[in-house]
Write an enzyme that holds these catalytic residues in place. Sequence first.
Site, PDB file in Angstrom:
ATOM      1  CG  ASN A  10      46.777  42.676   7.530  1.00  0.00           C
ATOM      2  OD1 ASN A  10      46.164  43.368   8.350  1.00  0.00           O
ATOM      3  ND2 ASN A  10      47.344  41.525   7.850  1.00  0.00           N
ATOM      4  CE  LYS A  12      50.802  42.261   8.989  1.00  0.00           C
ATOM      5  NZ  LYS A  12      52.067  41.547   9.048  1.00  0.00           N
ATOM      6  CG  HIS A  93      47.795  37.333   9.436  1.00  0.00           C
ATOM      7  ND1 HIS A  93      48.960  37.327  10.163  1.00  0.00           N
ATOM      8  CD2 HIS A  93      48.048  38.042   8.310  1.00  0.00           C
ATOM      9  CE1 HIS A  93      49.884  38.011   9.488  1.00  0.00           C
ATOM     10  NE2 HIS A  93      49.349  38.456   8.364  1.00  0.00           N
ATOM     11  CD  GLU A  95      51.327  39.553  11.938  1.00  0.00           C
ATOM     12  OE1 GLU A  95      50.332  40.299  11.978  1.00  0.00           O
ATOM     13  OE2 GLU A  95      52.315  39.756  11.191  1.00  0.00           O
ATOM     14  N   GLY A 170      57.205  40.773   7.352  1.00  0.00           N
ATOM     15  CA  GLY A 170      57.830  41.868   8.095  1.00  0.00           C
ATOM     16  C   GLY A 170      59.342  41.755   8.224  1.00  0.00           C
TER      17      GLY A 170
HETATM   18  P1  13P Z   1      54.497  42.535   5.442  1.00  0.00           P
HETATM   19  O1  13P Z   1      54.093  42.972   4.073  1.00  0.00           O
HETATM   20  O2  13P Z   1      54.696  43.673   6.399  1.00  0.00           O
HETATM   21  O3  13P Z   1      55.634  41.553   5.411  1.00  0.00           O
HETATM   22  O4  13P Z   1      53.242  41.738   6.059  1.00  0.00           O
HETATM   23  C1  13P Z   1      52.662  40.735   5.305  1.00  0.00           C
HETATM   24  C2  13P Z   1      51.428  40.315   5.982  1.00  0.00           C
HETATM   25  O5  13P Z   1      51.459  39.692   7.033  1.00  0.00           O
HETATM   26  C3  13P Z   1      50.152  40.694   5.353  1.00  0.00           C
HETATM   27  O6  13P Z   1      49.078  40.023   5.937  1.00  0.00           O
END
Ligand code: 13P
Length: 252
Positions: A10, A12, A93, A95, A170
């Site tokens: 992902n 993002k 997600h 976020e 993250g």
């Molecule tokens: P990270 O691998 O950066 O922690 O992110 C995970 C994530 O949100 C994947 O959708």
Amino acid sequence: MTTRPFIVGNWKMHGTRSMLSEARAIDRAAERLIKVEVALAPPFTLIHAVHKEAGLIAVGAQDCHPADGGAHTGDVSAIMVKDAGASFTIVGHSERRAGYGETNALVKAKAEAAIAAGMSVIVCVGETEDDRAAGKHVDVVTRQLKGSLPDSDGAAERITVAYEPVWAIGTGNTATTDDIAAMHAAIRAKLVALYGEVGEAIRILYGGSVNAGNAAEILTTPDVGGALVGGASLTAESFLGIIVAAAERDEA
Ligand code: 13P
């Protein structure tokens, strides 16, 4: 339904056309690692270009609007991402749940739109640090599943669930393998309650600070069907470490 591990990057809100070389390198490597199903979810703006680069890997979107089209400035529908080359979309997600107030009902509508458009869907769930501290994590995730997953039996074969504890995203903190196993077992039980036997075959991915160093341990945890990877999917080098760990999983 395939039991190959499913490793999804992902990206993002990262990536301009200069990152297409990473996608190309990931695709070339995936051709050698056929035991693993690999996918990338770049930003909307790169879906078509990554799709053109991809010989083997699947390309998906990170979100979609539940309507087919209309007066929704700035939004992109499931039909549109499919037309651009996406074969799946991520929905729900954390976020988006946190940043845009997305409810379970909205996530479910998006998942149903993706399936109606002919795609598969990765439905994300996960508790916050406070939920876990209060001992409510299983309840929270179970409620998210009940509210976010599409109703129809026919949809089950197109669904993947991603368990991403919000506090692990993250941060460099991953859940322990015991915690992952316990949550994945609870998710499995809910999937079977919702879909019957088909629920046994739905893959459950883990996400949250997965990297080449911890992937082998996470991917051999019971009922972990793959990983949803953020930061470590942004370069071919770091993402390939995870894909190789997945390829070696069944040999361990
Ligand atoms: P990270 O691998 O950066 O922690 O992110 C995970 C994530 O949100 C994947 O959708």
